[in-house]
Enzyme design. Structure first.
Site, PDB file in Angstrom:
ATOM      1  N   ASP A  69     -86.386  34.951  14.265  1.00  0.00           N
ATOM      2  CA  ASP A  69     -85.046  34.976  13.672  1.00  0.00           C
ATOM      3  C   ASP A  69     -84.183  33.465  14.139  1.00  0.00           C
ATOM      4  O   ASP A  69     -84.214  32.925  13.130  1.00  0.00           O
ATOM      5  CB  ASP A  69     -84.691  35.649  12.501  1.00  0.00           C
ATOM      6  CG  ASP A  69     -83.952  36.528  14.042  1.00  0.00           C
ATOM      7  OD1 ASP A  69     -84.272  36.705  15.430  1.00  0.00           O
ATOM      8  OD2 ASP A  69     -83.025  37.720  13.590  1.00  0.00           O
ATOM      9  N   GLY A 121     -79.586  53.888  17.041  1.00  0.00           N
ATOM     10  CA  GLY A 121     -80.235  53.471  17.874  1.00  0.00           C
ATOM     11  C   GLY A 121     -81.701  53.392  17.739  1.00  0.00           C
ATOM     12  O   GLY A 121     -82.413  53.437  18.422  1.00  0.00           O
ATOM     13  N   SER A 173     -81.585  48.762  12.848  1.00  0.00           N
ATOM     14  CA  SER A 173     -80.638  48.607  11.750  1.00  0.00           C
ATOM     15  C   SER A 173     -79.449  48.936  11.054  1.00  0.00           C
ATOM     16  O   SER A 173     -79.297  48.741   9.963  1.00  0.00           O
ATOM     17  CB  SER A 173     -81.085  46.851  10.575  1.00  0.00           C
ATOM     18  OG  SER A 173     -81.635  46.068  11.709  1.00  0.00           O
ATOM     19  N   SER A 224     -77.032  49.516  12.251  1.00  0.00           N
ATOM     20  CA  SER A 224     -75.630  48.259  12.428  1.00  0.00           C
ATOM     21  C   SER A 224     -75.352  47.041  11.013  1.00  0.00           C
ATOM     22  O   SER A 224     -74.371  47.362  10.615  1.00  0.00           O
ATOM     23  CB  SER A 224     -75.415  47.628  13.922  1.00  0.00           C
ATOM     24  OG  SER A 224     -76.744  46.801  14.161  1.00  0.00           O
ATOM     25  N   ASP A 232     -81.694  41.174   9.448  1.00  0.00           N
ATOM     26  CA  ASP A 232     -81.796  42.572   9.681  1.00  0.00           C
ATOM     27  C   ASP A 232     -81.015  42.489   8.651  1.00  0.00           C
ATOM     28  O   ASP A 232     -80.787  42.907   7.589  1.00  0.00           O
ATOM     29  CB  ASP A 232     -80.222  42.735  10.591  1.00  0.00           C
ATOM     30  CG  ASP A 232     -81.788  42.730  11.935  1.00  0.00           C
ATOM     31  OD1 ASP A 232     -82.765  42.185  12.362  1.00  0.00           O
ATOM     32  OD2 ASP A 232     -81.386  43.155  13.095  1.00  0.00           O
ATOM     33  N   TYR A 288     -82.313  41.225  25.380  1.00  0.00           N
ATOM     34  CA  TYR A 288     -82.305  40.337  24.120  1.00  0.00           C
ATOM     35  C   TYR A 288     -81.989  39.116  24.414  1.00  0.00           C
ATOM     36  O   TYR A 288     -81.795  37.775  23.589  1.00  0.00           O
ATOM     37  CB  TYR A 288     -81.449  40.871  22.796  1.00  0.00           C
ATOM     38  CG  TYR A 288     -81.864  40.088  22.014  1.00  0.00           C
ATOM     39  CD1 TYR A 288     -82.251  40.529  20.615  1.00  0.00           C
ATOM     40  CD2 TYR A 288     -80.806  39.085  21.303  1.00  0.00           C
ATOM     41  CE1 TYR A 288     -82.577  39.970  19.690  1.00  0.00           C
ATOM     42  CE2 TYR A 288     -80.897  38.562  19.866  1.00  0.00           C
ATOM     43  CZ  TYR A 288     -82.372  39.215  18.790  1.00  0.00           C
ATOM     44  OH  TYR A 288     -81.956  38.590  17.901  1.00  0.00           O
TER      45      TYR A 288
HETATM   46  C1  GLA Z   1     -82.625  42.696  17.088  1.00  0.00           C
HETATM   47  C2  GLA Z   1     -81.822  41.156  15.980  1.00  0.00           C
HETATM   48  C3  GLA Z   1     -82.695  40.497  14.463  1.00  0.00           C
HETATM   49  C4  GLA Z   1     -84.254  40.176  15.335  1.00  0.00           C
HETATM   50  C5  GLA Z   1     -84.791  41.122  15.777  1.00  0.00           C
HETATM   51  C6  GLA Z   1     -86.387  40.138  17.076  1.00  0.00           C
HETATM   52  O1  GLA Z   1     -83.390  43.540  15.331  1.00  0.00           O
HETATM   53  O2  GLA Z   1     -81.074  41.711  15.222  1.00  0.00           O
HETATM   54  O3  GLA Z   1     -81.873  39.570  14.632  1.00  0.00           O
HETATM   55  O4  GLA Z   1     -83.721  39.295  16.645  1.00  0.00           O
HETATM   56  O5  GLA Z   1     -83.873  42.186  16.954  1.00  0.00           O
HETATM   57  O6  GLA Z   1     -87.137  40.217  15.263  1.00  0.00           O
END
Ligand code: GLA
Length: 388
Positions: free
Chosen positions: A40, A125, A129, A131, A175, A225
């Site tokens: 993304d 965690g 998603s 959050s 997300d 990340y």
């Molecule tokens: C997390 C990030 C997303 C995406 C994924 C990996 O969930 O919040 O934006 O980058 O990792 O695909």
């Protein structure tokens, strides 16, 4: 959805007083991603869907400029006065809704005072998603209560900005988009560069998606990340000096073969290879769904995991054990880690009749090898953020 709504309303009154008449209720789901991981923020393709679990929010307007936050999941609460600027509260959950409210104010939209009570049933965690779910339910409720007329897509952008700028997590848009735009029985095919998207029905034909939770804390996730993001940006910069590109997803696999020799650092080469081949896997996965070929779709899921493990290096021992055990269960079509990685969950596609065997076999191997007890959830594509 399984929330004890009546009990929650009683809790709300116990916290904030008054009666039930003006309490409004909203819900935003979590998400799982089927294909297109770490693409993304590289302007690539993703294939997530919103889940049946998520965050419920009870909210009531106040007559002053105060906003009060409470959650059934977290101990820390907060009172914020809207006369002054909104400040972060340590590393607490409340920064997610605060960041969203801050976004409304940055647009010149001043919300009324409110009392808010959150409850989530997404495991925290776990990379599903929670959050984005808190952010989007807040954005939707604040917009609705104040009649601001902000579109859902704009709420997606505001939630992403809240997370990037207020919370300090440099995530992409997948997300929030999935949490906002999901529909029952549909997977979202999203181009994260143009934000063109379609909602596609998956020909399940007796199969189901099962989420397996490693129950492993995602400790390194945030720093790694951000490191992966800058590695991708470094490759874009090098390629750009020979062939103009805005992001890695603008390169096809064939073009990558042509340009990869420009990248002398082997690690950077592996990172870029993952992103570029993962984009192609999403395209192949879409074509497989269009042809009702779940076997091929499952193979793309397996290949995605291998690439995330070997080239992008965002998997971990626990995720690999879960995926390998899942792929070895008779009938399983595909299995991979989902989300950012370094812990969290896997997603597997399998015949509904194999679910009990799957849980037994995978559960036993996983426990034996890691000493952790995994959790399993059925993942059903469900509607995005909404008022209940
Ligand atoms: C997390 C990030 C997303 C995406 C994924 C990996 O969930 O919040 O934006 O980058 O990792 O695909």
């Amino acid at each position: 959805m399984d929330f004890p709504l009546k009990e929650l309303k009683h809790d709300f009154i116990a916290l904030y007083g008054g009666d039930m008449t003006n309490i409004q209720v909203y819900f935003a789901p979590g998400r799982v991603n089927l294909l297109g991981e770490h693409t993304d923020y590289n302007g690539g393709l993703v294939m997530p869907f919103s889940l049946q679990v998520g965050t419920i929010l009870l909210v009531r307007k106040r007559n002053d400029r105060k906003i009060r936050f409470n959650s059934k999941n977290f101990k820390v609460n907060a009172d914020v006065c809207l006369i002054t600027d909104i400040a972060r509260v340590g590393n607490e959950w409340v920064n997610y809704p605060l960041g969203v409210i801050n976004e409304f104010r940055l647009k010149g939209l001043e919300p009324v005072g409110m009392d808010l009570l959150y409850m989530g049933n997404i495991p925290n965690g776990a990379g599903l998603s929670s959050s984005a779910s808190i952010e989007m339910v807040t954005a939707f409720a604040v917009n609705d209560l104040n009649n601001f007329g902000v579109s859902k897509l704009e709420m997606v952008h505001m939630s992403q900005r809240a997370e990037n700028n207020f919370v300090g997590m440099n995530c992409g848009i997948m997300d929030m988009f999935a949490v906002g735009m999901g529909m029952d029985n549909r997977v979202i095919m999203l181009d994260c560069d143009t934000l063109d998207y379609s909602l596609v029905e998956i020909p399940m034909e007796g199969n189901v998606f099962i989420i397996s939770d490693t129950k492993k804390e995602r400790k390194l996730a945030d720093s790694k990340y951000n490191e992966r993001r800058s590695q991708c940006e470094a490759v874009v910069e090098i390629v750009n000096s020979h062939h103009p590109i805005k992001n890695l997803s603008q390169l096809s696999v064939a073009q990558w073969d042509q340009y990869k020799s420009l990248i002398s650092d082997e690690v950077l080469r592996k990172r870029a290879k993952h992103v570029i081949t993962e984009n192609q896997r999403v395209k192949d996965g879409m074509a497989a769904l269009a042809h009702h070929d779940l076997t091929l779709f499952g193979q793309k899921m397996n290949a995605s995991h291998e690439s995330l493990k070997t080239d992008y290096e965002v998997s971990c021992y626990e995720l690999d054990v879960l995926v390998e055990a899942a792929q070895n269960v008779n009938g399983v079509l595909g299995s991979r880690m989902t989300g950012a990685g370094f812990g969290g969950c896997t997603i597997s596609l399998l015949p509904e009749v194999s679910v009990a065997t799957f849980k037994n076999e995978v559960g036993e191997i996983y426990q034996q090898k890691t000493g952790l007890k995994p959790a399993f959830y059925l993942a059903v594509p469900s509607e995005g953020v909404r008022k209940l």
